[in-house]
Design a protein around this motif. Structure first.
Motif, PDB file in Angstrom:
ATOM      1  N   LEU A   1      -5.113  41.959  10.564  1.00 50.45           N
ATOM      2  CA  LEU A   1      -5.683  40.880   9.928  1.00 50.45           C
ATOM      3  C   LEU A   1      -5.054  40.538   8.532  1.00 50.45           C
ATOM      4  N   HIS A   2      -4.888  41.432   7.749  1.00 52.29           N
ATOM      5  CA  HIS A   2      -4.306  41.365   6.338  1.00 52.29           C
ATOM      6  C   HIS A   2      -2.823  40.653   6.459  1.00 52.29           C
ATOM      7  N   TYR A   3      -2.133  40.797   7.366  1.00 51.95           N
ATOM      8  CA  TYR A   3      -0.816  40.257   7.574  1.00 51.95           C
ATOM      9  C   TYR A   3      -1.029  38.748   7.758  1.00 51.95           C
TER      10      TYR A   3
ATOM     11  N   ARG B   1     -11.226  52.135  11.452  1.00 48.99           N
ATOM     12  CA  ARG B   1     -11.333  51.463  10.125  1.00 48.99           C
ATOM     13  C   ARG B   1     -13.047  51.821   9.649  1.00 48.99           C
ATOM     14  N   ARG B   2     -13.313  51.108   8.717  1.00 47.33           N
ATOM     15  CA  ARG B   2     -14.304  51.107   8.179  1.00 47.33           C
ATOM     16  C   ARG B   2     -15.337  52.626   7.835  1.00 47.33           C
ATOM     17  N   VAL B   3     -14.135  53.499   7.527  1.00 48.84           N
ATOM     18  CA  VAL B   3     -14.656  54.868   7.227  1.00 48.84           C
ATOM     19  C   VAL B   3     -14.641  55.200   5.676  1.00 48.84           C
TER      20      VAL B   3
ATOM     21  N   THR C   1     -22.384  52.681  -0.932  1.00 49.35           N
ATOM     22  CA  THR C   1     -21.716  51.777  -1.829  1.00 49.35           C
ATOM     23  C   THR C   1     -20.558  51.140  -0.888  1.00 49.35           C
ATOM     24  N   TYR C   2     -19.872  52.195  -0.385  1.00 49.96           N
ATOM     25  CA  TYR C   2     -18.460  51.809   0.261  1.00 49.96           C
ATOM     26  C   TYR C   2     -18.764  50.687   1.263  1.00 49.96           C
ATOM     27  N   ASP C   3     -19.943  50.939   2.049  1.00 51.82           N
ATOM     28  CA  ASP C   3     -20.194  50.057   3.300  1.00 51.82           C
ATOM     29  C   ASP C   3     -20.468  48.746   2.613  1.00 51.82           C
TER      30      ASP C   3
ATOM     31  N   LEU D   1     -12.240  50.000  -2.844  1.00 52.40           N
ATOM     32  CA  LEU D   1     -11.855  50.444  -1.419  1.00 52.40           C
ATOM     33  C   LEU D   1     -10.595  51.295  -1.509  1.00 52.40           C
ATOM     34  N   ARG D   2      -9.515  50.770  -2.015  1.00 50.19           N
ATOM     35  CA  ARG D   2      -8.357  51.501  -1.803  1.00 50.19           C
ATOM     36  C   ARG D   2      -8.279  52.635  -2.710  1.00 50.19           C
ATOM     37  N   VAL D   3      -9.019  52.796  -4.185  1.00 53.04           N
ATOM     38  CA  VAL D   3      -9.203  53.679  -4.809  1.00 53.04           C
ATOM     39  C   VAL D   3      -9.982  54.846  -3.986  1.00 53.04           C
TER      40      VAL D   3
ATOM     41  N   MET E   1     -18.788  43.082   1.758  1.00 54.41           N
ATOM     42  CA  MET E   1     -18.639  42.095   1.050  1.00 54.41           C
ATOM     43  C   MET E   1     -17.148  41.558   0.674  1.00 54.41           C
ATOM     44  N   HIS E   2     -16.215  42.438   0.616  1.00 53.48           N
ATOM     45  CA  HIS E   2     -14.727  42.113   0.528  1.00 53.48           C
ATOM     46  C   HIS E   2     -14.462  41.280   1.973  1.00 53.48           C
ATOM     47  N   GLY E   3     -14.807  41.519   2.837  1.00 54.73           N
ATOM     48  CA  GLY E   3     -14.529  40.825   3.927  1.00 54.73           C
ATOM     49  C   GLY E   3     -15.342  39.436   3.876  1.00 54.73           C
TER      50      GLY E   3
ATOM     51  N   GLY F   1     -20.670  45.051   7.773  1.00 46.97           N
ATOM     52  CA  GLY F   1     -19.293  44.410   8.036  1.00 46.97           C
ATOM     53  C   GLY F   1     -19.530  43.169   8.149  1.00 46.97           C
ATOM     54  N   TRP F   2     -18.377  42.491   8.168  1.00 43.56           N
ATOM     55  CA  TRP F   2     -18.401  40.949   7.930  1.00 43.56           C
ATOM     56  C   TRP F   2     -18.866  40.311   9.549  1.00 43.56           C
ATOM     57  N   PHE F   3     -18.725  41.135  10.624  1.00 45.07           N
ATOM     58  CA  PHE F   3     -19.278  40.463  11.568  1.00 45.07           C
ATOM     59  C   PHE F   3     -20.547  41.107  12.066  1.00 45.07           C
TER      60      PHE F   3
HETATM   61  C1  HEA Z   1      -8.353  36.304   2.890  1.00 42.73           C
HETATM   62  C2  HEA Z   1      -8.667  37.586   3.388  1.00 42.73           C
HETATM   63  C3  HEA Z   1      -8.241  38.721   2.620  1.00 42.73           C
HETATM   64  C4  HEA Z   1      -7.592  39.302   1.634  1.00 42.73           C
HETATM   65  C5  HEA Z   1      -6.860  38.197   0.704  1.00 42.73           C
HETATM   66  C6  HEA Z   1      -7.762  40.755   1.431  1.00 42.73           C
HETATM   67  C7  HEA Z   1      -7.026  41.371   0.495  1.00 42.73           C
HETATM   68  C8  HEA Z   1      -7.019  42.745   0.594  1.00 42.73           C
HETATM   69  N1  HEA Z   1      -7.686  43.497   1.291  1.00 42.73           N
HETATM   70 FE1  HEA Z   1      -9.005  43.016   2.854  1.00 42.73          FE
HETATM   71  N2  HEA Z   1     -10.208  42.484   4.488  1.00 42.73           N
HETATM   72  C9  HEA Z   1     -10.335  41.134   4.815  1.00 42.73           C
HETATM   73  C10 HEA Z   1      -9.646  40.093   4.345  1.00 42.73           C
HETATM   74  C11 HEA Z   1      -9.009  40.032   3.253  1.00 42.73           C
HETATM   75  N3  HEA Z   1      -8.623  41.002   2.542  1.00 42.73           N
HETATM   76  C12 HEA Z   1     -11.346  41.367   5.861  1.00 42.73           C
HETATM   77  C13 HEA Z   1     -11.773  40.273   6.794  1.00 42.73           C
HETATM   78  C14 HEA Z   1     -11.503  42.710   6.024  1.00 42.73           C
HETATM   79  C15 HEA Z   1     -12.666  43.227   7.258  1.00 42.73           C
HETATM   80  C16 HEA Z   1     -14.062  43.551   6.628  1.00 42.73           C
HETATM   81  C17 HEA Z   1     -14.766  44.170   7.705  1.00 42.73           C
HETATM   82  O1  HEA Z   1     -14.268  45.199   8.245  1.00 42.73           O
HETATM   83  O2  HEA Z   1     -16.182  43.908   7.826  1.00 42.73           O
HETATM   84  C18 HEA Z   1     -10.901  43.404   5.156  1.00 42.73           C
HETATM   85  C19 HEA Z   1     -11.014  44.736   5.195  1.00 42.73           C
HETATM   86  C20 HEA Z   1     -10.347  45.673   4.124  1.00 42.73           C
HETATM   87  C21 HEA Z   1      -9.839  46.991   4.345  1.00 42.73           C
HETATM   88  C22 HEA Z   1     -10.637  47.973   5.289  1.00 42.73           C
HETATM   89  C23 HEA Z   1     -11.885  48.442   4.984  1.00 42.73           C
HETATM   90  C24 HEA Z   1     -12.326  49.154   5.894  1.00 42.73           C
HETATM   91  O3  HEA Z   1     -12.207  49.202   7.214  1.00 42.73           O
HETATM   92  O4  HEA Z   1     -13.089  50.430   5.562  1.00 42.73           O
HETATM   93  C25 HEA Z   1      -9.207  47.344   3.168  1.00 42.73           C
HETATM   94  C26 HEA Z   1      -8.578  48.809   2.925  1.00 42.73           C
HETATM   95  O5  HEA Z   1      -7.962  48.980   2.315  1.00 42.73           O
HETATM   96  C27 HEA Z   1      -8.838  46.206   2.529  1.00 42.73           C
HETATM   97  C28 HEA Z   1      -7.800  46.164   1.603  1.00 42.73           C
HETATM   98  C29 HEA Z   1      -7.574  44.927   0.892  1.00 42.73           C
HETATM   99  C30 HEA Z   1      -6.528  44.953   0.038  1.00 42.73           C
HETATM  100  C31 HEA Z   1      -5.938  46.048  -0.990  1.00 42.73           C
HETATM  101  C32 HEA Z   1      -6.388  43.561  -0.473  1.00 42.73           C
HETATM  102  C33 HEA Z   1      -5.421  42.746  -1.520  1.00 42.73           C
HETATM  103  O6  HEA Z   1      -4.498  42.045  -0.942  1.00 42.73           O
HETATM  104  C34 HEA Z   1      -6.121  42.505  -2.767  1.00 42.73           C
HETATM  105  C35 HEA Z   1      -5.529  42.538  -3.909  1.00 42.73           C
HETATM  106  C36 HEA Z   1      -6.155  42.181  -5.102  1.00 42.73           C
HETATM  107  C37 HEA Z   1      -6.279  40.854  -5.799  1.00 42.73           C
HETATM  108  C38 HEA Z   1      -5.619  39.739  -5.064  1.00 42.73           C
HETATM  109  C39 HEA Z   1      -7.075  40.577  -6.760  1.00 42.73           C
HETATM  110  C40 HEA Z   1      -6.408  40.632  -8.094  1.00 42.73           C
HETATM  111  C41 HEA Z   1      -7.266  40.097  -9.316  1.00 42.73           C
HETATM  112  C42 HEA Z   1      -7.322  40.684 -10.259  1.00 42.73           C
HETATM  113  C43 HEA Z   1      -6.783  42.295 -10.474  1.00 42.73           C
HETATM  114  C44 HEA Z   1      -8.246  40.217 -11.378  1.00 42.73           C
HETATM  115  C45 HEA Z   1      -7.262  39.239 -12.022  1.00 42.73           C
HETATM  116  C46 HEA Z   1      -8.065  38.219 -12.686  1.00 42.73           C
HETATM  117  C47 HEA Z   1      -8.104  36.965 -12.474  1.00 42.73           C
HETATM  118  C48 HEA Z   1      -6.983  36.208 -11.649  1.00 42.73           C
HETATM  119  C49 HEA Z   1      -8.882  36.088 -13.231  1.00 42.73           C
HETATM  120  N4  HEA Z   1      -9.493  44.825   3.058  1.00 42.73           N
END
Ligand code: HEA
Ligand code: HEA
Ligand code: CUA
Ligand SMILES: [Cu+2]
Lengths: 185, 541, 299
Positions: free
Chosen positions: B387-389, B448-450, B65-67, B49-51, B72-74, B136-138
């Motif tokens: 939500l991330h904080y 969000r979600r663009v 794919t983004y969607d 997503l970040r890339v 799936m991330h959430g 989206g997750w919800f």
């Molecule tokens: C616990 C919950 C959690 C956590 C930890 C994270 C972690 C991260 N999230 Fe996430 N995020 C959500 C919960 C979470 N997120 C939820 C609920 C949503 C909303 C979804 C929705 O809208 O439906 C969301 C949405 C969301 C978005 C918005 C997407 C959008 O609206 O379009 C973005 C965008 O940047 C993002 C980014 C990130 C990033 C950069 C991290 C980083 O912290 C991640 C950093 C990476 C790692 C920690 C993994 C590193 C591991 C490796 C590189 C492999 C190494 C190998 C081994 C360990 C074996 N997240």
């Protein structure tokens, strides 16, 4: 066995506490389906009034309610006879549901045909599935206590009885909301 | 099959022993390993997503794919990372903390783990079976109704969440009964460790909240497979009913994933401050208050839906109220540190980091609870920042603290301090860079979600910084991985009680024998080990 | 009041300041305690178990602060909520807003219909009646403050206001499927006289150049989705094209409204907005040019 310093007042039996929590969880499940029914009640009222067979369903409901009594007796006395009667009453109730479904389906009502179909079949169908699970439990208990009565603990009787009472109690609510509610208008 | 063997020899996974184990410690480890595996997957999805968002008009992912990836991330992070990690810790630690030999229902415990795993597998199978869920997750209806979601993605969502949810409910019943009935002699609830307390509250929340999600999933299934109309306005249904049901589950859910984290922090801060937890009873009671309040705030996710000013004001008030018991916890942690003798071992470093980052997330949460502010910020990146904080700065930081804290108990070896610091600083700096600019983006109007965005909106730089931050977090995760790897092989031996801690799990060998304790412990206060080590300065009862 | 955003900004500054003070307090305590009580001396710490007075204090103080914030928020809500006048004495201008995947339709009382471009007069409240043709959308113009969901089966009303002329960019904020990202709008706020002139022009039927272009739009598939009032009696599935030539952008902001862009869009919509509900219509190059020329003439 680790001694238990301070069990809950009502029971020390972890199985029963576990089942009680499970029933609590299930209650909230049904509560939210009932709420969904109520939200759309107005929309379905006309169909409900025209289609539901309130009298006959009341009759079959009485059988289910009675089965709670017989289950109580069965669990209290570890009686297979009462258990068998409970299962019969439960099965009769399901058969009654089957008749109601057959009639409604015959009249063209489907989960997708109109809103009442959606809410009615979802709510009563989920309840029927629970009755079915209850019947399976009753049958299992019956079989086990026929084979080796002494190996079946009191907990099994009481636990299954709790579940059966719960299924019954859910129907009290469902019957009130779906049938009595329709009758009252 | 003991817990140690499991950790020491990953090859042992292949043996039937692991598949059949019902020991709470093994199950706990399996849960945490599951969480870590999905953290890597969910993390890689986040990096994708970040890339894609690093610069405007990027084409690394197409919209479809983004969607799927953000959905799936959430889902992954919430249901397959946070929940399993916390249930895993609870499984391992709680029976030890309360002096029990196992959980109440060891077989059900294994079942709930396998259900969680199976639910996760179902969710991920969707990728190869015609497309992952992408709403989206919800998953707001009617976007999920058959008319708008044609593929099978939403069906995988329904089954995946229902199955893993069943696992969570069973696991929660198990933990609740264990805590209620299996405490060792003398441990009345008023003396139970704070982590145990918070796990109990979380379990009750799971038992009460998950069935609501299940019911909503069943209704959605009826709509999708039987032509039902619950959430289809075109057929007389109600699009907001889904939102009410989802958030009646969803808001308790976010406290489900933070209360055990609070519990971990409440264990770690006292130990490393050399003092008892300040205001034990208030910390426990505030947990209960949060639990109750969490069922009365759901519509703060729906301020823009048009419920009406009065309804919005009500839910705004209840949401703000949650800040009070949460503040009580924060202040008690600070007071525990006050005049303590603070040892900056890795668990404590992460606990301190947790307080700093979680409070930021909590305060932005309060700002979202203010209706007019939410009407501006809702559905923008400001919410993503919040939500991330709370989830990363809160839950994940606490999970890291707990990992450094209990790792020696599980493996008998300490995690390295140097690599630990590398992990900590990369994570703290990374999360600040990744998630702080998101608030700015939200304020500047980025929704969000663009999948992409136009240039020239002032969104370019914050997005780029955020992407850089996310890679620092990932680098931190690699430092952690190396640390774990090295420690399992050559780490310093921990002994029974490396931290000079207070609770019963530290009175048994590391790793503990399969029956946990040689003799049933007896306790007289909240800190059994302190009492044992300081017979001259016993805790007051 | 300068705009419907203003009360929100004021409230946000107050809440932000309170939050900043609280965070600073926590952070300072955290750092000071960590440094000050760092394990350097020997012996163990005094075992302090709690303090009832403190517990009461740190329950009551946040409660009081929150009560203040809540009260302020009610005041703000009154300023921007249902029936807000923003200090203007004039009756509001009504515009119907209809959300579609993935474009907004704006309908004015006099019959004018536009897509993704909302013109409003400055100095009077604008009342938007929001409804949806498919899924949930959400109309948000950050510079005008609050947003509102656009929910199928439900009519939401939102009031906006600006005293300043200008062009503000806005968007759909609720995730609504594939092209949620390209569901952007422009809001053009202009002095009353300019607005009235614009509205009169937009309410008039089309007067596009007759010729091959018109013929193609009328006969080809275009008319199965588009209407050009007065010239093409089509089915109104896609945006109304009556005055498409007067708009700044097309297709929810993906492209600027130039001849080249129009040609590119009609030639292959999926290339610029993958997933958009307009199919690629095979037209000969000459026909395409004619269509573009015709659309451009729809001022
Ligand atoms: C616990 C919950 C959690 C956590 C930890 C994270 C972690 C991260 N999230 Fe996430 N995020 C959500 C919960 C979470 N997120 C939820 C609920 C949503 C909303 C979804 C929705 O809208 O439906 C969301 C949405 C969301 C978005 C918005 C997407 C959008 O609206 O379009 C973005 C965008 O940047 C993002 C980014 C990130 C990033 C950069 C991290 C980083 O912290 C991640 C950093 C990476 C790692 C920690 C993994 C590193 C591991 C490796 C590189 C492999 C190494 C190998 C081994 C360990 C074996 N997240
Ligand atoms: C760990 C998970 C977690 C936690 C703990 C919280 C905590 C809080 N959250 Fe958050 N929230 C989420 C996870 C969480 N949230 C997620 C995942 C979403 C987005 C879902 C989605 O849309 O995808 C969300 C979204 C969300 C919204 C909806 C935004 C929107 O979509 O428009 C709101 C609105 O009220 C909100 C409010 C709050 C509040 C008031 C708290 C409070 O509990 C915070 C309390 C804590 C503090 C305030 C800090 C410590 C207190 C003090 C130091 C005392 C003094 C403080 C004061 C006097 C203010 N949250
Ligand atoms: Cu329409 Cu997002
Ligand atoms: Cu919430």
């Amino acid at each position: 066995m680790s001694a238990q310093a301070n069990a809950l007042p009502f029971t020390r039996d972890r199985n029963l506490v576990g089942i009680a929590l499970f029933i609590g969880s299930e209650s909230l499940f049904f509560l939210s389906v009932v709420i969904a029914f109520v939200v759309f009640r107005e929309q379905g009222l006309a169909t409900a009034k025209a289609q539901l067979d309130i009298g006959r369903t009341a009759l079959f409901s009485v059988l289910l309610f009675a089965s709670s009594g017989t289950m109580g007796l069965a669990a209290g006395r570890r009686s297979r006879a009462w258990l068998g009667l409970t299962a019969l009453l439960g099965a009769a109730f399901l058969a009654g549901q089957g008749l109601e479904y057959a009639r409604l389906l015959g009249a063209g009502l489907r989960p997708g045909s109109e809103m009442f179909g959606t809410t009615f079949f979802t709510l009563t169908g989920l309840h029927a599935v629970h009755v079915l699970v209850g019947l399976v439990l009753l049958a299992t208990l019956f079989a086990a206590s026929s084979a080796r009565p002494s190996r079946v603990g009191q907990t099994a009787w009481e636990g299954i009885a709790m579940y059966w009472h719960f299924v019954d109690a859910v129907w009290v609510v469902v019957f009130a909301v779906v049938y009595v509610g329709t009758a009252l208008g | 099959m003991t817990a140690t063997a499991l950790v020491r020899r990953p090859g042992a996974f292949a043996t039937a022993g692991v598949l059949r184990t019902v020991d709470h410690k093994d199950i706990g480890i399996l849960y945490v390993l599951l969480g870590i595996a999905f953290l890597a997957i969910g993390g890689l999805e986040a990096l994708l997503l970040r890339v894609q968002l690093a610069t405007p008009g990027e084409h690394v992912l197409d919209p479809s794919t983004y969607d799927q990836v953000f959905t799936m991330h959430g889902i992954t992070m919430i249901f397959l990372v946070a929940i399993p990690m916390l249930i895993g810790f609870a499984n391992y630690v709680v029976p030890l903390q309360i002096g029990a030999e196992d959980v109440a229902f060891p077989r059900l415990n294994a079942l709930s783990f396998w259900l969680t795993l199976f639910g996760g597998v179902l969710l991920y199978l969707s990728f190869v079976a015609g497309g992952a869920p992408d709403a989206g997750w919800f998953a707001y209806a009617p976007l999920t109704e058959p008319a708008h979601a044609v593929g099978s993605g939403m069906d995988w969502y329904i089954f995946g969440l229902a199955v893993s949810g069943a696992g969570s409910i069973i696991g929660a019943i198990n933990l609740a009964v264990t805590i209620l009935l299996m405490r060792c002699p003398g441990m009345v609830m008023g003396r139970a460790p704070m982590f145990t307390w918070m796990v109990l509250i979380t379990s009750v929340l799971i038992i009460a909240a998950y069935p609501i999600l299940t019911s909503a999933l069943v209704m959605l299934l009826v709509d999708r497979q039987l032509g039902g109309r619950f959430f289809d306005p075109a057929g007389g249904g109600n699009a907001t009913l889904w939102q009410h049901l989802f958030w009646s589950f969803g808001h308790p859910e976010v406290y489900i994933v933070v209360l055990p984290a609070f519990g971990m922090i409440s264990e770690i801060i006292p130990v490393f401050s050399g003092k008892p937890l300040f205001g034990y009873r208030f910390v426990a009671a505030s947990g209960i208050a949060i639990g109750f309040l969490s069922f009365g705030v759901w519509a703060h996710h729906m301020f823009a839906v048009g419920l009406g000013d009065a309804e919005n004001a009500f839910f705004s008030a209840t949401s703000m109220l949650i800040a009070v018991p949460t503040g009580v916890k924060v202040f008690n942690w600070l007071a525990t540190m006050w005049r303590g003798r603070i040892r900056l071992a890795m668990p404590m470093v992460f606990a301190i980091g947790f307080i700093a980052t979680f409070v930021i997330g909590g305060l932005t949460g309060v700002s979202l609870a203010v209706v007019p502010i939410d009407l501006y910020t809702t559905d923008s990146y400001y919410v993503v920042g919040h939500l991330h904080y709370v989830l990363f700065g809160g839950t994940m930081m606490a999970v890291f603290a707990g990992l450094y804290y209990w790792f020696p108990k599980v493996t008998g070896r300490l995690l390295g301090h140097g690599l630990g610091l590398v992990h900590f600083w990369l994570t703290l700096v990374g999360l600040t860079l990744a998630f702080l600019p998101m608030h700015l983006l939200g304020i500047e109007g980025m929704p969000r979600r663009v999948w992409t965005y136009p240039p020239g909106m002032g969104w370019d730089l914050p997005n780029l910084v955020s992407t850089i931050g996310s890679f620092l977090i990932a680098a931190g995760a690699i430092a952690l991985t190396v640390n774990v790897w090295r420690s399992i092989r050559t780490g310093e031996r921990a002994g029974d009680d490396p931290w000079d801690a207070f609770t019963l799990e530290w009175s048994t060998p590391s790793p503990p024998p399969s029956y946990n304790f040689d003799a049933v412990p007896r306790v007289r206060g909240t800190r059994p080990l302190w009492d044992r080590k300081h017979p001259d300065r016993l805790d007051p009862v | 009041m300068a705009s419907s955003l203003e009360p929100i900004v004021v409230l946000s500054l107050v809440v932000g300041a309170i939050a900043a003070v609280i965070f600073a307090g926590v952070l300072v305590a955290l750092i000071v305690f960590t440094v000050r009580y760092r394990d350097v001396r020997t012996g163990s710490a005094t075992q302090i178990h709690g303090h009832r007075g403190l517990e009461i204090a740190w329950t009551a103080a946040p409660l009081a602060l929150l009560a203040i914030i809540f009260a302020l928020s009610l005041v703000t809500l009154g300023q921007i909520g249902q029936g807000a006048t923003f200090g203007s004495l004039e009756p509001p201008l009504h515009v119907d807003v209809i959300g579609h995947q993935w474009w907004f339709e704006f309908r004015y009382a006099g019959g004018a219909v536009t897509a993704n471009e909302l013109h409003i007069p400055v100095g009077i409240p604008i009342e938007l009646d929001l409804s949806s043709a498919d899924v949930i959308h959400d109309l948000w113009v950050p510079e005008l403050g609050a947003k509102s969901d656009v929910v199928p089966g439900q009519r939401n009303v939102m009031r906006l206001f600006t005293a300043r002329a200008g062009t503000f960019s806005g968007e759909c904020a609720e995730f609504c499927g594939l092209e949620h990202a390209w569901m952007r709008v422009l809001v053009v706020a202009e002095p009353r006289a300019v607005f009235d002139r614009w509205l009169a022009a937009q309410s008039a039927p089309a007067s596009g150049a007759a010729g091959r272009g018109l013929e193609v739009v009328r006969s080809a598939v275009c008319s199965s989705c588009h209407v050009v009032q007065g010239q093409v009696a089509g089915t109104p599935i896609g945006p109304d094209l009556t005055h498409v030539g007067s708009r700044t952008t097309i297709a929810g902001g993906v492209l600027a409204n130039t001849a080249d862009a129009l040609r590119a869009w009609i030639g292959d919509p999926q290339r610029y907005k993958p997933g958009a509900l307009m199919p690629r219509v095979p037209l000969s190059s000459a026909d395409l040019d004619a269509v573009v020329a015709y659309l451009e003439s729809l001022k």
